[in-house]
Design a protein around this motif. Structure first.
Motif, PDB file in Angstrom:
ATOM      1  N   PHE A   1       0.861  -1.178   0.000  1.00 43.70           N
ATOM      2  CA  PHE A   1       0.000   0.000   0.000  1.00 43.70           C
ATOM      3  C   PHE A   1       0.903   1.236   0.000  1.00 43.70           C
ATOM      4  O   PHE A   1       1.955   1.230   0.648  1.00 43.70           O
ATOM      5  N   PRO A   2       0.508   2.267  -0.725  1.00 44.16           N
ATOM      6  CA  PRO A   2       1.389   3.433  -0.914  1.00 44.16           C
ATOM      7  C   PRO A   2       1.946   3.984   0.404  1.00 44.16           C
ATOM      8  O   PRO A   2       1.215   4.110   1.385  1.00 44.16           O
TER       9      PRO A   2
ATOM     10  N   THR B   1      -4.443  -9.142  -0.933  1.00 45.64           N
ATOM     11  CA  THR B   1      -5.835  -9.350  -1.336  1.00 45.64           C
ATOM     12  C   THR B   1      -6.014 -10.680  -2.072  1.00 45.64           C
ATOM     13  O   THR B   1      -7.075 -11.290  -1.997  1.00 45.64           O
ATOM     14  N   ILE B   2      -4.953 -11.139  -2.739  1.00 49.72           N
ATOM     15  CA  ILE B   2      -5.031 -12.442  -3.437  1.00 49.72           C
ATOM     16  C   ILE B   2      -5.323 -13.592  -2.469  1.00 49.72           C
ATOM     17  O   ILE B   2      -5.717 -14.663  -2.911  1.00 49.72           O
TER      18      ILE B   2
ATOM     19  N   ASN C   1       0.076  -5.989   0.014  1.00 51.74           N
ATOM     20  CA  ASN C   1      -1.326  -6.112  -0.395  1.00 51.74           C
ATOM     21  C   ASN C   1      -1.578  -7.587  -0.706  1.00 51.74           C
ATOM     22  O   ASN C   1      -1.266  -8.054  -1.789  1.00 51.74           O
TER      23      ASN C   1
HETATM   24  C1  LIG Z   1      -4.539  -4.717  -3.951  1.00 51.34           C
HETATM   25  O1  LIG Z   1      -4.636  -5.846  -4.773  1.00 51.34           O
HETATM   26  C2  LIG Z   1      -5.881  -5.981  -5.419  1.00 51.34           C
HETATM   27  C3  LIG Z   1      -5.891  -7.249  -6.237  1.00 51.34           C
HETATM   28  O2  LIG Z   1      -4.979  -8.180  -5.854  1.00 51.34           O
HETATM   29  C4  LIG Z   1      -6.136  -4.800  -6.311  1.00 51.34           C
HETATM   30  O3  LIG Z   1      -7.412  -4.912  -6.880  1.00 51.34           O
HETATM   31  C5  LIG Z   1      -6.060  -3.524  -5.488  1.00 51.34           C
HETATM   32  O4  LIG Z   1      -6.181  -2.427  -6.343  1.00 51.34           O
HETATM   33  C6  LIG Z   1      -4.744  -3.453  -4.747  1.00 51.34           C
HETATM   34  N1  LIG Z   1      -4.737  -2.271  -3.899  1.00 51.34           N
HETATM   35  C7  LIG Z   1      -3.741  -1.392  -3.902  1.00 51.34           C
HETATM   36  C8  LIG Z   1      -3.892  -0.218  -3.021  1.00 51.34           C
HETATM   37  O5  LIG Z   1      -2.779  -1.545  -4.607  1.00 51.34           O
END
Ligand SMILES: *[C@@H]1O[C@H](CO)[C@@H](O)[C@H](O)[C@H]1NC(C)=O
Ligand SMILES: *[C@@H]1O[C@H](CO)[C@@H](O)[C@H](O)[C@H]1NC(C)=O
Ligand SMILES: *[C@@H]1O[C@H](CO)[C@@H](O)[C@H](O)[C@H]1NC(C)=O
Ligand SMILES: *[C@@H]1O[C@H](CO)[C@@H](O)[C@H](O)[C@H]1NC(C)=O
Ligand SMILES: *[C@@H]1O[C@H](CO)[C@@H](O)[C@H](O)[C@H]1NC(C)=O
Ligand SMILES: *[C@@H]1O[C@H](CO)[C@@H](O)[C@H](O)[C@H]1NC(C)=O
Length: 419
Positions: free
Chosen positions: A96-97, A105-106, A103
């Motif tokens: 994250f910036p 999220t995966i 991140n």
């Molecule tokens: C984090 O990762 C997800 C997908 O893996 C992406 O959609 C999302 O934009 C990412 N968030 C940032 C802040 O990079």
């Protein structure tokens, strides 16, 4: 009635399809009060062949996955740093910036898939090389709010696991100073509305559905920091707090907190120490059972036997499934605090001929012997990469073709590999 073989094949495919969807699986939610739970650390790829988390959730063997580690409390931009080796890290998946917070999220779908199978997923803080610790109670409390907002029931623009909500935290503190961890734990519990509750009493209370909503909104008004702390997720969710002390009692890093704040379970590391499983004359589960009943802030705290998943996953302390099973049977019979087994880690246990399945099967068998009044449970082992209870029923393997192909990657020692 006669079935032609092609009808049989059609029926069988349909069964596989249904099993694949998980529709016929009996999903038993995690039950802390049992004496045959299995907690297996995931995330540090000790065997060099770690698969995604959901790979280890395809059968009923493991009940709890502490995912390891959040290993820096205050990194760039004031955010913590997490690392799950080959599955998600700050270099491969990005951050994250303005932070070094990966991140991941995966991993959201995997976490939710495991939770849907009745398992709990907690975030383990620390590890052998962690940059951890607090200089005051208020620093510990604001870190607790941060962890709550990033990973648990709070909210944040930067949720490393996307829309997945973890089930609690585990403290595997092996460096830094021991002070102020009780303040951290008490703050997480207060954010979660479970200050004076355990999983059982919380479940009873949750039946009175609005009680928790009130407790949470009252708390928000009392919060000193400006961080918004609220439960936007699941009002019926209990958040578990565990720790992984080493067997020498009391633990140098987390010992004080264990007496001053309520933990749900401790996964005692009976390895890499003189009191390990390989030293029967010094093995000290009895000491931990006494601690649980007389000194712990939660007199109902569960104590797990922590063991290596293979001879490669610890410097000392590895014992065979049958030897570990005899320690388990002894603890089930003698110690009311006993809650199950912890293994370090998923990749080594799987590589070591499914050590996890071996000990779980043994543990369930002896639990049924000692506690016949407890609801028995059937251990189902996945025989393929698909959801499958079929093997348990003596049926064919649904996905024969891709079963048991062990990847032969070169061994990579994780940065946190605990030797
Ligand atoms: C984090 O990762 C997800 C997908 O893996 C992406 O959609 C999302 O934009 C990412 N968030 C940032 C802040 O990079
Ligand atoms: C929860 O607390 C109650 C009473 O305080 C106790 O009887 C029960 O054993 C506890 N359950 C667990 C799982 O710790
Ligand atoms: C549920 O709420 C009622 C009314 O407020 C209260 O009397 C009762 O003790 C509550 N039960 C639990 C388990 O919290
Ligand atoms: C909150 O608690 C009060 C009593 O203290 C009760 O009257 C009210 O119905 C509760 N509100 C909600 C949303 O549960
Ligand atoms: C909390 O504070 C907000 C705004 O200050 C207020 O609207 C709300 O009624 C308060 N809630 C409680 C439960 O006191
Ligand atoms: C376990 O399997 C047996 C027979 O296969 C069945 O009778 C029993 O109900 C099952 N128990 C649970 C908890 O699923």
């Amino acid at each position: 009635m006669l079935f032609t073989s092609s009808t049989m094949r059609t029926v069988f495919s349909f069964v596989c399809f249904i099993l694949g969807l998980g529709l016929l699986e009996r999903v038993a939610a995690f039950d802390l009060s049992r004496k045959d739970n299995l907690a297996v650390y995931w995330g540090q790829d000790s065997a060099g062949n770690q698969q995604r988390l959901s790979h280890y959730c395809q059968d009923s063997t493991v009940d709890v996955f502490p995912i390891a580690f959040l290993y820096i409390f205050r990194g760039t931009g004031g955010e913590p740093v997490i690392d799950f080796a080959n599955t998600c890290n700050q270099w491969d998946e990005g951050t994250f910036p303005g932070t070094d917070l990966a991140n991941c999220t995966i991993m959201a779908a995997d976490i939710k898939e495991c939770q849907a199978a009745g398992k709990i997923i907690t975030l383990s803080l620390g590890g052998a090389t962690g940059e951890v610790g607090f200089s005051s109670d208020s620093q510990a409390e604001s870190f607790a709010d941060q962890v709550w907002n990033l990973f648990l029931g709070g909210e944040s623009d930067t949720r490393p696991f996307g829309d997945a909500v973890l089930d609690g935290v585990d403290l595997d503190i092996e460096s830094g100073t021991p002070a102020h961890y009780a303040a951290f734990v008490n703050r997480i519990r207060s954010n979660a509305g479970i200050s004076h509750l355990n999983a059982t009493s919380f479940a009873l209370k949750a039946a009175n559905s609005t009680t928790h909503a009130n407790a949470t909104s009252n708390h928000a008004n009392k919060t000193k920091t400006t961080t918004p702390v609220k439960d936007v997720t699941n009002k019926n969710k209990y958040y578990y707090i565990t720790a992984a002390p080493q067997c020498p009692y009391p633990d140098a890093y987390i010992g004080a907190a264990l007496n001053d704040a309520p933990f749900d379970a401790v996964y005692v590391q009976f390895y890499n120490n003189y009191c390990g499983l390989d030293q029967p004359s010094e093995y000290n589960f009895g000491t931990w059972d006494q601690w649980a009943k007389t000194k712990s802030a939660n007199p109902n705290v569960k104590v797990y036997i922590g063991a290596p998943g293979s001879s490669d996953s610890a410097g000392q302390g590895y014992v065979s499934v049958s030897k570990l099973a005899s320690y388990v049977s002894d603890a089930q019979e003698k110690y009311s605090s006993f809650g199950g087994v912890m293994l370090w880690d998923a990749s080594t246990a799987y590589t070591n001929n499914r050590f996890d399945l071996g000990i779980k099967t043994a543990m369930v068998t002896t639990a049924e012997k000692f506690f016949p009044q407890e609801l028995s449970r059937n251990v189902t082992a996945a025989t393929s990469s698909a959801h499958s209870d079929a093997a348990d029923n003596g049926a064919e393997d649904c996905d024969k073709d891709d079963s048991a192909k062990v990847e032969s990657k070169p061994r990579v020692n994780s940065r946190f590999f605990r030797l």
